[in-house]
Design a protein around this motif. Structure first.
Motif, PDB file in Angstrom:
ATOM      1  N   ARG A   1      46.287  73.138 116.769  1.00 45.86           N
ATOM      2  CA  ARG A   1      46.954  74.374 116.347  1.00 45.86           C
ATOM      3  C   ARG A   1      46.085  75.590 116.671  1.00 45.86           C
ATOM      4  O   ARG A   1      46.593  76.662 117.007  1.00 45.86           O
ATOM      5  CB  ARG A   1      47.247  74.296 114.852  1.00 45.86           C
ATOM      6  CG  ARG A   1      48.016  75.479 114.302  1.00 45.86           C
ATOM      7  CD  ARG A   1      48.373  75.256 112.848  1.00 45.86           C
ATOM      8  NE  ARG A   1      49.122  76.377 112.306  1.00 45.86           N
ATOM      9  CZ  ARG A   1      49.605  76.424 111.068  1.00 45.86           C
ATOM     10  NH1 ARG A   1      49.424  75.383 110.247  1.00 45.86           N
ATOM     11  NH2 ARG A   1      50.267  77.481 110.651  1.00 45.86           N
ATOM     12  N   TYR A   2      44.771  75.417 116.549  1.00 48.58           N
ATOM     13  CA  TYR A   2      43.849  76.533 116.826  1.00 48.58           C
ATOM     14  C   TYR A   2      43.981  76.968 118.285  1.00 48.58           C
ATOM     15  O   TYR A   2      43.965  78.175 118.577  1.00 48.58           O
ATOM     16  CB  TYR A   2      42.418  76.088 116.530  1.00 48.58           C
ATOM     17  CG  TYR A   2      41.400  77.200 116.574  1.00 48.58           C
ATOM     18  CD1 TYR A   2      41.107  77.945 115.429  1.00 48.58           C
ATOM     19  CD2 TYR A   2      40.725  77.520 117.753  1.00 48.58           C
ATOM     20  CE1 TYR A   2      40.178  78.978 115.453  1.00 48.58           C
ATOM     21  CE2 TYR A   2      39.795  78.552 117.791  1.00 48.58           C
ATOM     22  CZ  TYR A   2      39.527  79.271 116.642  1.00 48.58           C
ATOM     23  OH  TYR A   2      38.604  80.302 116.687  1.00 48.58           O
ATOM     24  N   TRP A   3      44.127  76.035 119.197  1.00 50.02           N
ATOM     25  CA  TRP A   3      44.269  76.375 120.613  1.00 50.02           C
ATOM     26  C   TRP A   3      45.576  77.120 120.868  1.00 50.02           C
ATOM     27  O   TRP A   3      45.614  78.103 121.617  1.00 50.02           O
ATOM     28  CB  TRP A   3      44.209  75.102 121.460  1.00 50.02           C
ATOM     29  CG  TRP A   3      44.511  75.307 122.906  1.00 50.02           C
ATOM     30  CD1 TRP A   3      45.714  75.165 123.529  1.00 50.02           C
ATOM     31  CD2 TRP A   3      43.591  75.718 123.928  1.00 50.02           C
ATOM     32  NE1 TRP A   3      45.612  75.449 124.878  1.00 50.02           N
ATOM     33  CE2 TRP A   3      44.318  75.792 125.146  1.00 50.02           C
ATOM     34  CE3 TRP A   3      42.237  76.029 123.951  1.00 50.02           C
ATOM     35  CZ2 TRP A   3      43.726  76.155 126.344  1.00 50.02           C
ATOM     36  CZ3 TRP A   3      41.653  76.386 125.159  1.00 50.02           C
ATOM     37  CH2 TRP A   3      42.386  76.447 126.325  1.00 50.02           C
TER      38      TRP A   3
ATOM     39  N   CYS B   1      43.754  80.795 120.528  1.00 50.29           N
ATOM     40  CA  CYS B   1      43.264  80.894 121.910  1.00 50.29           C
ATOM     41  C   CYS B   1      44.339  81.318 122.902  1.00 50.29           C
ATOM     42  O   CYS B   1      44.005  81.653 124.049  1.00 50.29           O
ATOM     43  CB  CYS B   1      42.669  79.554 122.355  1.00 50.29           C
ATOM     44  SG  CYS B   1      41.222  79.058 121.401  1.00 50.29           S
ATOM     45  N   PHE B   2      45.582  81.303 122.503  1.00 47.49           N
ATOM     46  CA  PHE B   2      46.648  81.682 123.433  1.00 47.49           C
ATOM     47  C   PHE B   2      46.552  83.177 123.759  1.00 47.49           C
ATOM     48  O   PHE B   2      46.526  84.032 122.868  1.00 47.49           O
ATOM     49  CB  PHE B   2      48.025  81.373 122.829  1.00 47.49           C
ATOM     50  CG  PHE B   2      49.168  81.735 123.737  1.00 47.49           C
ATOM     51  CD1 PHE B   2      49.515  80.918 124.795  1.00 47.49           C
ATOM     52  CD2 PHE B   2      49.881  82.903 123.544  1.00 47.49           C
ATOM     53  CE1 PHE B   2      50.554  81.254 125.639  1.00 47.49           C
ATOM     54  CE2 PHE B   2      50.921  83.252 124.386  1.00 47.49           C
ATOM     55  CZ  PHE B   2      51.260  82.420 125.437  1.00 47.49           C
TER      56      PHE B   2
ATOM     57  N   ILE C   1      36.760  87.509 122.818  1.00 49.41           N
ATOM     58  CA  ILE C   1      35.926  86.359 122.460  1.00 49.41           C
ATOM     59  C   ILE C   1      34.952  86.715 121.350  1.00 49.41           C
ATOM     60  O   ILE C   1      34.704  85.935 120.428  1.00 49.41           O
ATOM     61  CB  ILE C   1      35.173  85.832 123.692  1.00 49.41           C
ATOM     62  CG1 ILE C   1      36.155  85.161 124.662  1.00 49.41           C
ATOM     63  CG2 ILE C   1      34.076  84.861 123.298  1.00 49.41           C
ATOM     64  CD1 ILE C   1      36.771  83.879 124.150  1.00 49.41           C
ATOM     65  N   LEU C   2      34.387  87.925 121.398  1.00 45.68           N
ATOM     66  CA  LEU C   2      33.368  88.317 120.425  1.00 45.68           C
ATOM     67  C   LEU C   2      33.922  88.322 119.004  1.00 45.68           C
ATOM     68  O   LEU C   2      33.307  87.770 118.088  1.00 45.68           O
ATOM     69  CB  LEU C   2      32.813  89.701 120.772  1.00 45.68           C
ATOM     70  CG  LEU C   2      31.769  90.277 119.813  1.00 45.68           C
ATOM     71  CD1 LEU C   2      30.548  89.380 119.742  1.00 45.68           C
ATOM     72  CD2 LEU C   2      31.379  91.683 120.228  1.00 45.68           C
TER      73      LEU C   2
ATOM     74  N   LEU D   1      37.175  77.369 121.876  1.00 45.39           N
ATOM     75  CA  LEU D   1      36.736  78.612 122.516  1.00 45.39           C
ATOM     76  C   LEU D   1      35.928  78.323 123.773  1.00 45.39           C
ATOM     77  O   LEU D   1      36.003  79.066 124.755  1.00 45.39           O
ATOM     78  CB  LEU D   1      35.911  79.431 121.529  1.00 45.39           C
ATOM     79  CG  LEU D   1      36.675  80.034 120.348  1.00 45.39           C
ATOM     80  CD1 LEU D   1      35.734  80.813 119.444  1.00 45.39           C
ATOM     81  CD2 LEU D   1      37.802  80.946 120.840  1.00 45.39           C
ATOM     82  N   LEU D   2      35.153  77.249 123.749  1.00 43.35           N
ATOM     83  CA  LEU D   2      34.386  76.883 124.948  1.00 43.35           C
ATOM     84  C   LEU D   2      35.323  76.528 126.103  1.00 43.35           C
ATOM     85  O   LEU D   2      35.114  76.957 127.248  1.00 43.35           O
ATOM     86  CB  LEU D   2      33.460  75.711 124.633  1.00 43.35           C
ATOM     87  CG  LEU D   2      32.581  75.210 125.782  1.00 43.35           C
ATOM     88  CD1 LEU D   2      31.624  76.307 126.254  1.00 43.35           C
ATOM     89  CD2 LEU D   2      31.787  73.974 125.361  1.00 43.35           C
TER      90      LEU D   2
END
Length: 275
Positions: free
Chosen positions: A38-40, A44-45, A52-53, A78-79
């Motif tokens: 779910r986080y992606w 991240c979408f 990113i910061l 995030l990586l």
């Protein structure tokens, strides 16, 4: 169900890393698990290098997968996002150099270790060896052994000289030995940068720098050995019996005990001169 085509693909403008797709630096099974989180999908979408910061600064711990089921962590998401969008190396160097957010530093260091050349890796990661802040690490184990505590410098040390070339279960690209680059111009700049970073904040550094500059002035003949620079304070005595004149010059030295001496003392104390 699979996601729409192009959502998980690498940016077409991204350069290949070590001759391959940057996302291939993480194992296929790990990538597939990250794509399903779910986080992606939510965080991240559409995330860009500029965002990113703000996102990485709130990461709770360092991990790739954790628990017996090897669930992907936000750090791993995030990586992988960085590997997907492949931001400019200079941007990641800046994120690694900032000193406010320690988790952002660790994320940028991990990314640079995966995609950077030897000069970028040594130049950006070695200055981080002076960061002794503690960070939490979550491992793919069950029970009490799932959590551990480390410091930023220990984490970076593992990236530079990791055992068997693995860190958190990720195989790192081969890094040539530092001795190969010893003596080169770019490596000397790396050493200077590392030295300044480690010594920054040491109260002795300013004294050492001040002494070094003074010795250089003596060698050039600008000052003589033993000569001390006098502080210039307007309206105050520069030396005993020597004061600043109104025109910027020096007043003659007044003999102690003389009439002029006692008149100066009365004036300094705010007393009237005797008639």
């Amino acid at each position: 169900p699979t996601m729409a085509p192009g959502v998980n693909t690498t940016d077409p403008l991204a350069l290949s890393v070590h001759g391959a797709n940057p996302q291939g630096l993480l194992e296929t099974i790990t990538r597939q698990k990250i794509y399903a989180t779910r986080y992606w999908k939510e965080t991240c979408f559409g995330l860009t290098a500029s965002g990113i910061l703000s996102v990485s600064s709130s990461l709770p711990y360092i991990s790739i997968t954790h628990g017996p089921a090897h669930k992907p962590s936000p750090f791993a998401c995030l990586l992988l996002k960085l590997l997907q969008i492949s931001p400019d190396v200079e941007i990641m160097k800046g994120l690694a150099a900032q000193e406010t957010f320690k988790m952002t530093r660790c994320l940028a260091a991990f990314y640079l270790r995966l995609v950077g050349c030897a000069y970028d890796i040594y130049g950006s990661l070695e200055p981080l060896l002076g960061d002794y802040r503690s960070v939490a690490v979550r491992h793919p184990r069950a029970g009490e052994g799932q959590w551990s505590k480390t410091t930023v410098d220990e984490f970076v040390q593992g990236l530079l000289h990791g055992r068997d070339g693995y860190v958190l279960g990720v195989q790192l690209p081969r890094l040539p030995a530092r001795e190969v680059y010893e003596g080169s111009y770019r490596m000397r700049k790396v050493e200077d940068k590392r030295r300044k970073s480690i010594l920054r904040g040491d109260p002795r550094v300013k004294e050492v720098v001040k002494h070094r500059k003074r010795m250089e002035r003596i060698e050039k003949g600008l000052i003589k050995p033993g000569e001390e620079k006098k502080k210039k304070r307007k309206g105050l005595f520069k030396d005993e019996g020597e004061a600043s004149a109104p025109g910027g010059g020096k007043r003659p030295k007044v003999e102690e005990g003389s009439v002029e001496f006692w008149n100066e003392e009365r004036k300094r104390l705010g007393l009237k001169e005797p008639k």
